[in-house]
Design an enzyme around this catalytic site. Structure first.
Site, PDB file in Angstrom:
ATOM      1  N   LYS A   1      -3.681 -10.948 -12.089  1.00  0.00           N
ATOM      2  CA  LYS A   1      -4.654 -11.129 -13.185  1.00  0.00           C
ATOM      3  C   LYS A   1      -4.104 -11.717 -14.499  1.00  0.00           C
ATOM      4  CE  LYS A   1      -8.421  -8.408 -11.493  1.00  0.00           C
ATOM      5  NZ  LYS A   1      -8.189  -7.415 -10.442  1.00  0.00           N
TER       6      LYS A   1
ATOM      7  N   PHE B   1      -8.366   0.268  -5.418  1.00  0.00           N
ATOM      8  CA  PHE B   1      -8.729  -1.107  -5.051  1.00  0.00           C
ATOM      9  C   PHE B   1      -7.476  -1.954  -5.011  1.00  0.00           C
ATOM     10  CE2 PHE B   1      -9.907  -5.505  -5.792  1.00  0.00           C
ATOM     11  CZ  PHE B   1     -10.849  -5.689  -4.798  1.00  0.00           C
TER      12      PHE B   1
ATOM     13  N   ASP C   1       0.605  -0.961  -7.997  1.00  0.00           N
ATOM     14  CA  ASP C   1      -0.325  -2.068  -8.167  1.00  0.00           C
ATOM     15  C   ASP C   1      -0.652  -2.161  -9.660  1.00  0.00           C
ATOM     16  OD1 ASP C   1      -2.471  -3.768  -8.399  1.00  0.00           O
ATOM     17  OD2 ASP C   1      -3.526  -3.016  -6.632  1.00  0.00           O
TER      18      ASP C   1
END
Ligand SMILES: *Cc1c(COP(=O)(O)O)cnc(C)c1O
Length: 394
Positions: free
Chosen positions: A244, A128, A215
């Site tokens: 995040k 993702f 990532d």
């Protein structure tokens, strides 16, 4: 649910008004234990005084001037992040997807600068990377892509944790310029590759002149017990994407790069209006300082181990549990059946969790929790899983 919101989400019927540490209060005054941290964002928990103070102080001075002018706090944040990550340069944006967009553009530009006119990037199944057109095209999940064709071209997909598959691509595809991979897959269900995976990818990148791009949007910022998950290995990537946990709820993303990758962008090749404004940088600097001072990487490591041990004890003999896994405070409990309902059941037990890939209960607790709070997470999670498993088999 308002009639005036687009139906992109199906929110649970609870509205939180206030938070403190790992706890949230709803409008009726009920209290919830947050084992998800706003999807791995609030590593310092809610309303952390250091972050609140930094935002307050900066808001009184200056919010935004644009990147047409020098931003001192952005320089400071870039320097700090590069030091922690062993990178050379940073680009700031406003979300995870934008950090990945920056990496994709960087890789393509790097390719063009080396006379590869149709550059492609290797990405993983089950990955993702975000919801913008390029990042959903990089994402290894058909549900994220369906209905949005034509997808962005230039991605070659390999099974996750399969170095042979990447080797085969290396032999067949001369246009590869980079590989983009999560060191631990988060949305895909807390999938942890073999301990040599990243090192082997590094070696293939060196052999073939590819950029190694990680990532770390979910796994970074001490979540796994190190500043960045790749620091569990000895290898150093060329590009690292963050978001995040970087702002503890203030929207900020970053794309860090090293060596030749650090000098690919030139004035005019990439940009964003808001990216790295004084407000968001002040928040991120406060987050980093707090993570450092309170040694929260070490705490994430220890508490994560305790939570997994606790869950293994409590769930021993529960046949529905296939595996309990994780690194630091990135924790997955894989069941042998779909278990989306557990999110609602947990909410009834005043606990916030998520379920990924239909079978995996995911916990991303704040890194600041006490042992007692960790114990409560173990207790409620194992209780609802046992009840769910026995109800289903009856
Ligand atoms: C959340 C996430 C993203 C996307 O971040 P957004 O801020 O939602 O755009 C990308 N990659 C990973 C690994 C993520 O967990």
């Amino acid at each position: 649910m308002s009639d005036h919101l687009m139906s992109t989400y199906a929110p649970l019927p609870v509205t939180f008004e206030r938070g403190e540490g790992a706890w949230l209060w709803d409008k009726q005054g009920n209290i919830y234990l947050d084992a998800l941290s706003g999807i791995g964002v609030c590593g310092l928990g809610h309303a952390h005084p250091n972050v609140t103070e930094a935002i307050n102080a900066q808001a009184k001075k200056l919010l935004h001037t644009s990147n047409l002018y020098t931003i001192e706090l952005q320089n400071q944040l870039a320097e700090k992040l590069c030091q922690l990550a062993a990178m050379d340069k940073a680009f700031f944006c406003n979300s995870g997807a934008e950090a990945i967009e920056a990496a994709i553009k960087l890789a393509r530009l790097h390719g063009h600068q080396n006379n590869i006119s149709q550059p492609s990037i290797i990405v993983a199944e089950n990955s993702f990377h975000g919801r913008t057109m390029a990042t959903l095209s990089a994402t290894g999940n058909r549900k994220v892509q369906a209905g949005f064709e034509p997808l962005v071209q230039g991605f070659i997909r390999a099974p996750y944790n399969d170095i042979e598959a990447i080797r085969t691509i290396a032999q067949r595809s001369p246009n590869v310029v980079a590989i983009l991979i999560e060191p631990i897959q988060g949305e895909g269900g807390i999938n942890i590759p073999g301990s040599n995976y990243l090192t082997e990818i590094r070696a293939l990148c060196d052999e073939n002149g590819w950029l190694m791009m990680l990532d770390e949007i979910q796994s970074g910022m001490c979540r796994t017990g190190k500043w960045f998950a790749y620091q569990h290995s000895t290898c150093l990537p060329d590009v690292v994407c963050l978001a995040k946990g970087l702002g503890n709820g203030i929207p900020i993303g970053a794309c860090l790069a090293r060596g030749k990758a650090a000098d690919v962008f030139k004035p005019g090749t990439h940009g964003t209006t808001f990216g790295g404004n004084p407000l968001v940088c002040s928040a991120a600097l406060a987050v980093i300082q707090t993570l450092e001072e309170q040694q929260l990487a070490a705490q994430a490591n220890e508490l994560g181990n305790n939570i997994r041990d606790g869950l293994r004890n409590a769930l021993a003999g529960c046949d529905a549990v296939k595996e309990i896994r994780g690194v630091g405070m990135m924790i997955g409990i894989e069941l042998n059946r779909p278990c989306i309902e557990l999110v609602k059941i947990a909410l009834k037990h005043s606990l916030l969790i998520s379920v990924q890939a239909e079978h995996v209960v995911r916990l991303l607790p704040p890194l600041i929790i006490s042992s007692e709070e960790a114990y409560q997470i173990v207790n409620i999670t194992s209780t609802i899983i046992k009840d769910f498993a026995s109800a289903e088999t009856e």
